[in-house]
Enzyme design. Structure first.
Site, PDB file in Angstrom:
ATOM      1  N   ARG A  70      -0.862  93.094  44.526  1.00 34.54           N
ATOM      2  CA  ARG A  70      -2.200  93.432  45.050  1.00 34.54           C
ATOM      3  C   ARG A  70      -2.088  94.443  46.187  1.00 34.54           C
ATOM      4  O   ARG A  70      -2.906  95.356  46.315  1.00 34.54           O
ATOM      5  CB  ARG A  70      -2.918  92.151  45.506  1.00 34.54           C
ATOM      6  CG  ARG A  70      -3.372  91.276  44.347  1.00 34.54           C
ATOM      7  CD  ARG A  70      -3.914  89.938  44.834  1.00 34.54           C
ATOM      8  NE  ARG A  70      -5.153  90.102  45.573  1.00 34.54           N
ATOM      9  CZ  ARG A  70      -5.735  89.101  46.256  1.00 34.54           C
ATOM     10  NH1 ARG A  70      -5.134  87.914  46.339  1.00 34.54           N
ATOM     11  NH2 ARG A  70      -6.868  89.286  46.870  1.00 34.54           N
ATOM     12  N   ILE A 102      -8.999  91.723  52.398  1.00 34.89           N
ATOM     13  CA  ILE A 102      -7.623  91.752  52.938  1.00 34.89           C
ATOM     14  C   ILE A 102      -6.991  93.125  52.681  1.00 34.89           C
ATOM     15  O   ILE A 102      -5.789  93.286  52.857  1.00 34.89           O
ATOM     16  CB  ILE A 102      -6.784  90.597  52.313  1.00 34.89           C
ATOM     17  CG1 ILE A 102      -6.757  90.660  50.784  1.00 34.89           C
ATOM     18  CG2 ILE A 102      -7.326  89.253  52.781  1.00 34.89           C
ATOM     19  CD1 ILE A 102      -5.887  89.578  50.148  1.00 34.89           C
ATOM     20  N   HIS A 118     -10.061  86.962  56.884  1.00 39.87           N
ATOM     21  CA  HIS A 118      -9.140  86.290  55.959  1.00 39.87           C
ATOM     22  C   HIS A 118      -7.772  86.959  55.917  1.00 39.87           C
ATOM     23  O   HIS A 118      -7.045  86.806  54.930  1.00 39.87           O
ATOM     24  CB  HIS A 118      -9.766  86.246  54.552  1.00 39.87           C
ATOM     25  CG  HIS A 118     -10.983  85.366  54.506  1.00 39.87           C
ATOM     26  ND1 HIS A 118     -11.970  85.526  53.570  1.00 39.87           N
ATOM     27  CD2 HIS A 118     -11.384  84.347  55.315  1.00 39.87           C
ATOM     28  CE1 HIS A 118     -12.924  84.617  53.796  1.00 39.87           C
ATOM     29  NE2 HIS A 118     -12.587  83.896  54.843  1.00 39.87           N
ATOM     30  N   SER A 194     -20.661  87.847  47.665  1.00 47.24           N
ATOM     31  CA  SER A 194     -21.498  86.884  46.929  1.00 47.24           C
ATOM     32  C   SER A 194     -21.969  85.767  47.854  1.00 47.24           C
ATOM     33  O   SER A 194     -22.825  84.975  47.504  1.00 47.24           O
ATOM     34  CB  SER A 194     -20.690  86.279  45.772  1.00 47.24           C
ATOM     35  OG  SER A 194     -19.511  85.668  46.305  1.00 47.24           O
TER      36      SER A 194
HETATM   37  C1  BV8 Z   1     -11.731  76.417  55.270  1.00 48.65           C
HETATM   38  C2  BV8 Z   1      -7.944  85.634  51.129  1.00 48.65           C
HETATM   39  C3  BV8 Z   1     -11.285  74.454  56.513  1.00 48.65           C
HETATM   40  C4  BV8 Z   1      -6.937  85.189  50.118  1.00 48.65           C
HETATM   41  C5  BV8 Z   1      -9.925  84.289  50.635  1.00 48.65           C
HETATM   42  C6  BV8 Z   1     -12.514  72.552  48.230  1.00 48.65           C
HETATM   43  C7  BV8 Z   1     -11.183  72.637  48.606  1.00 48.65           C
HETATM   44  C8  BV8 Z   1     -10.752  73.432  49.667  1.00 48.65           C
HETATM   45  C9  BV8 Z   1     -11.692  74.170  50.390  1.00 48.65           C
HETATM   46  C10 BV8 Z   1     -13.010  74.083  50.002  1.00 48.65           C
HETATM   47  C11 BV8 Z   1     -13.446  73.298  48.949  1.00 48.65           C
HETATM   48  N1  BV8 Z   1     -14.797  73.434  48.835  1.00 48.65           N
HETATM   49  C12 BV8 Z   1     -15.244  74.303  49.783  1.00 48.65           C
HETATM   50  C13 BV8 Z   1     -14.179  74.680  50.501  1.00 48.65           C
HETATM   51  C14 BV8 Z   1     -14.186  75.619  51.612  1.00 48.65           C
HETATM   52  C15 BV8 Z   1     -13.639  76.908  51.050  1.00 48.65           C
HETATM   53  C16 BV8 Z   1     -14.738  77.568  50.215  1.00 48.65           C
HETATM   54  O1  BV8 Z   1     -15.681  78.090  50.755  1.00 48.65           O
HETATM   55  N2  BV8 Z   1     -14.562  77.520  48.877  1.00 48.65           N
HETATM   56  C17 BV8 Z   1     -15.554  78.126  47.992  1.00 48.65           C
HETATM   57  C18 BV8 Z   1     -14.835  78.656  46.727  1.00 48.65           C
HETATM   58  C19 BV8 Z   1     -16.597  77.087  47.648  1.00 48.65           C
HETATM   59  N3  BV8 Z   1     -13.281  77.715  52.185  1.00 48.65           N
HETATM   60  C20 BV8 Z   1     -12.050  77.629  52.672  1.00 48.65           C
HETATM   61  O2  BV8 Z   1     -11.135  76.972  52.183  1.00 48.65           O
HETATM   62  C21 BV8 Z   1     -11.831  78.411  53.962  1.00 48.65           C
HETATM   63  N4  BV8 Z   1     -11.182  77.555  54.903  1.00 48.65           N
HETATM   64  O3  BV8 Z   1     -12.807  76.020  54.931  1.00 48.65           O
HETATM   65  O4  BV8 Z   1     -10.871  75.722  56.059  1.00 48.65           O
HETATM   66  C22 BV8 Z   1     -10.345  74.172  57.598  1.00 48.65           C
HETATM   67  C23 BV8 Z   1     -10.795  74.283  58.911  1.00 48.65           C
HETATM   68  C24 BV8 Z   1      -9.905  74.014  59.917  1.00 48.65           C
HETATM   69  C25 BV8 Z   1      -8.575  73.674  59.640  1.00 48.65           C
HETATM   70  C26 BV8 Z   1      -8.131  73.617  58.316  1.00 48.65           C
HETATM   71  C27 BV8 Z   1      -9.008  73.865  57.277  1.00 48.65           C
HETATM   72  C28 BV8 Z   1     -10.899  79.575  53.727  1.00 48.65           C
HETATM   73  C29 BV8 Z   1     -11.535  80.536  52.757  1.00 48.65           C
HETATM   74  C30 BV8 Z   1     -10.710  81.821  52.688  1.00 48.65           C
HETATM   75  C31 BV8 Z   1     -10.056  81.940  51.338  1.00 48.65           C
HETATM   76  N5  BV8 Z   1      -9.410  83.247  51.240  1.00 48.65           N
HETATM   77  N6  BV8 Z   1      -9.311  85.479  50.580  1.00 48.65           N
HETATM   78  C32 BV8 Z   1      -6.892  86.079  48.914  1.00 48.65           C
HETATM   79  O5  BV8 Z   1      -7.769  86.960  48.760  1.00 48.65           O
HETATM   80  O6  BV8 Z   1      -5.966  85.895  48.111  1.00 48.65           O
HETATM   81  S1  BV8 Z   1     -11.477  84.131  49.944  1.00 48.65           S
HETATM   82  C33 BV8 Z   1     -11.912  85.537  49.044  1.00 48.65           C
HETATM   83  O7  BV8 Z   1     -13.113  85.232  48.321  1.00 48.65           O
HETATM   84  C34 BV8 Z   1     -12.358  86.702  49.910  1.00 48.65           C
HETATM   85  O8  BV8 Z   1     -11.631  86.803  51.098  1.00 48.65           O
HETATM   86  C35 BV8 Z   1     -13.808  86.466  50.181  1.00 48.65           C
HETATM   87  O9  BV8 Z   1     -14.022  85.864  51.424  1.00 48.65           O
HETATM   88  C36 BV8 Z   1     -14.164  85.408  49.224  1.00 48.65           C
HETATM   89  C37 BV8 Z   1     -15.504  85.693  48.584  1.00 48.65           C
HETATM   90  O10 BV8 Z   1     -15.404  86.829  47.828  1.00 48.65           O
HETATM   91  P1  BV8 Z   1     -16.452  88.045  48.051  1.00 48.65           P
HETATM   92  O11 BV8 Z   1     -15.866  88.944  49.058  1.00 48.65           O
HETATM   93  O12 BV8 Z   1     -17.841  87.590  48.282  1.00 48.65           O
HETATM   94  O13 BV8 Z   1     -16.326  88.696  46.633  1.00 48.65           O
HETATM   95  P2  BV8 Z   1     -16.990  88.167  45.304  1.00 48.65           P
HETATM   96  O14 BV8 Z   1     -16.159  88.690  44.167  1.00 48.65           O
HETATM   97  O15 BV8 Z   1     -17.299  86.710  45.394  1.00 48.65           O
HETATM   98  O16 BV8 Z   1     -18.398  88.925  45.296  1.00 48.65           O
HETATM   99  C38 BV8 Z   1     -18.389  90.325  45.213  1.00 48.65           C
HETATM  100  C39 BV8 Z   1     -19.816  90.755  45.433  1.00 48.65           C
HETATM  101  O17 BV8 Z   1     -19.850  92.169  45.437  1.00 48.65           O
HETATM  102  C40 BV8 Z   1     -20.738  90.268  44.339  1.00 48.65           C
HETATM  103  O18 BV8 Z   1     -21.927  89.778  44.920  1.00 48.65           O
HETATM  104  C41 BV8 Z   1     -21.015  91.548  43.527  1.00 48.65           C
HETATM  105  O19 BV8 Z   1     -22.321  91.547  42.996  1.00 48.65           O
HETATM  106  C42 BV8 Z   1     -20.875  92.605  44.571  1.00 48.65           C
HETATM  107  N7  BV8 Z   1     -20.437  93.910  44.075  1.00 48.65           N
HETATM  108  C43 BV8 Z   1     -19.745  94.177  42.923  1.00 48.65           C
HETATM  109  N8  BV8 Z   1     -19.546  95.517  42.828  1.00 48.65           N
HETATM  110  C44 BV8 Z   1     -20.084  96.088  43.945  1.00 48.65           C
HETATM  111  C45 BV8 Z   1     -20.653  95.065  44.737  1.00 48.65           C
HETATM  112  N9  BV8 Z   1     -21.278  95.305  45.907  1.00 48.65           N
HETATM  113  C46 BV8 Z   1     -21.343  96.596  46.309  1.00 48.65           C
HETATM  114  N10 BV8 Z   1     -20.815  97.640  45.605  1.00 48.65           N
HETATM  115  C47 BV8 Z   1     -20.190  97.420  44.425  1.00 48.65           C
HETATM  116  N11 BV8 Z   1     -19.684  98.443  43.715  1.00 48.65           N
END
Ligand code: BV8
Ligand code: ZN
Length: 245
Positions: A70, A102, A118, A194
């Site tokens: 990546r 990232i 992140h 998203s």
């Molecule tokens: C935390 C780095 C607590 C790594 C990323 C069950 C188990 C464990 C955790 C959880 C769980 N349920 C919920 C959680 C919490 C979890 C969470 O939210 N899960 C989600 C899936 C429900 N969160 C966590 O675990 C976080 N930590 O809660 O810790 C804690 C606290 C204290 C001490 C200990 C623990 C950590 C989350 C970070 C994860 N790491 N990335 C890697 O990349 O490998 S997340 C990764 O996805 C990204 O960093 C980003 O943040 C995330 C979301 O992605 P988006 O950026 O929104 O992208 P996506 O594809 O979703 O959307 C793209 C958008 O762009 C769309 O809307 C699309 O329409 C639009 N688009 C498309 N093309 C275009 C466009 N827009 C403009 N122009 C275009 N051309």
């Protein structure tokens, strides 16, 4: 493109702009987003499986290869017109960027005040003692199944990617800085997220609760569209150059 005129008015008046970006910001640079299933970088992997501390503990070598690949894809990519428009905006206003991404495309476009919630594909640290790793890391010229991470010169444990995995807490300093920016801005611009992953996705709500206007730039409505003052339905590369004064 819907919403452009109203968004342009808000942008022209703004003096302190906080831009909050996600993977969609880099889509126009050819970097796959997380949730576009047909192209998403998670296409062959389960995010919770591949971007989690348990996966690393279980089998670090495929993860290490995936992150280096990546990083190589980002190295080959270029910032797009959206990244450049945000960087240009600093000529007319105080502009900060808080990104969930990232990659380093905001910085390569010229944005200087970028907070990574992140982490970064180009930061590495020891998985145990957390010492930053500054050794040479060669990126693969093609995707490979598995690669062996280097070892920490201090404690000999494995070096890991400097990113935040699911289930890991976000870096405290970056989190506090992001909250402060959301509170002090007079305009927030959300681009390409998203709004699914927390706690990052909760940040724009801080601004919304303070009555700070929010522009969302997105090709399709998201979980955050309901708190946007205006939704500009377009991509980052086509919409942002129209908005920036
Ligand atoms: C935390 C780095 C607590 C790594 C990323 C069950 C188990 C464990 C955790 C959880 C769980 N349920 C919920 C959680 C919490 C979890 C969470 O939210 N899960 C989600 C899936 C429900 N969160 C966590 O675990 C976080 N930590 O809660 O810790 C804690 C606290 C204290 C001490 C200990 C623990 C950590 C989350 C970070 C994860 N790491 N990335 C890697 O990349 O490998 S997340 C990764 O996805 C990204 O960093 C980003 O943040 C995330 C979301 O992605 P988006 O950026 O929104 O992208 P996506 O594809 O979703 O959307 C793209 C958008 O762009 C769309 O809307 C699309 O329409 C639009 N688009 C498309 N093309 C275009 C466009 N827009 C403009 N122009 C275009 N051309
Ligand atoms: Zn160490």
């Amino acid at each position: 493109m819907n919403g452009v005129d109203q968004a342009k008015d808000l942008a022209a008046q703004a003096r302190r702009v906080e831009v909050f970006t996600g993977a969609g910001m880099s889509a126009d640079s050819g970097i796959a987003t997380y949730r576009d299933a047909q192209t998403g970088v998670w296409e062959n992997v389960d995010p919770q499986a591949m971007a989690s501390i348990d996966a690393w503990a279980r089998d670090p070598e495929p993860m290490w290869a995936w992150y280096l690949w990546r990083a190589e894809l980002v190295r080959r990519a270029e910032p797009n017109a959206g990244h450049r428009a945000i960087a240009q905006w600093t000529k007319n206003a105080h502009v900060t960027v808080t990104t969930q991404n990232i990659d380093d495309l905001h910085e390569r476009a010229g944005s200087e005040d970028v907070v990574h919630l992140h982490g970064s594909l180009f930061d590495f640290r020891c998985a145990i003692c957390s010492r930053p790793y500054k050794g040479q890391i060669d990126l693969p010229s093609e995707p490979v199944e598995s690669m062996s991470p280097p070892h920490c010169p201090l404690c000999d444990n494995l070096i890991r990617p400097g990113v935040v995995w699911f289930g890991e807490g976000l870096p405290q300093r970056e989190w506090e800085e992001a909250e402060k920016r959301m509170m002090e801005a007079d305009l927030v611009v959300i681009v390409g997220t998203s709004g699914v992953v927390y706690p990052a996705a909760g940040l724009p709500m801080v601004a919304h609760q303070l009555g700070i206007p929010i522009i969302e730039v997105t090709p399709q409505r998201t979980d955050l569209s309901t708190i946007a003052s205006v939704v500009v339905e377009g991509t980052a590369a086509e919409a942002l150059p129209l908005l920036v004064p």
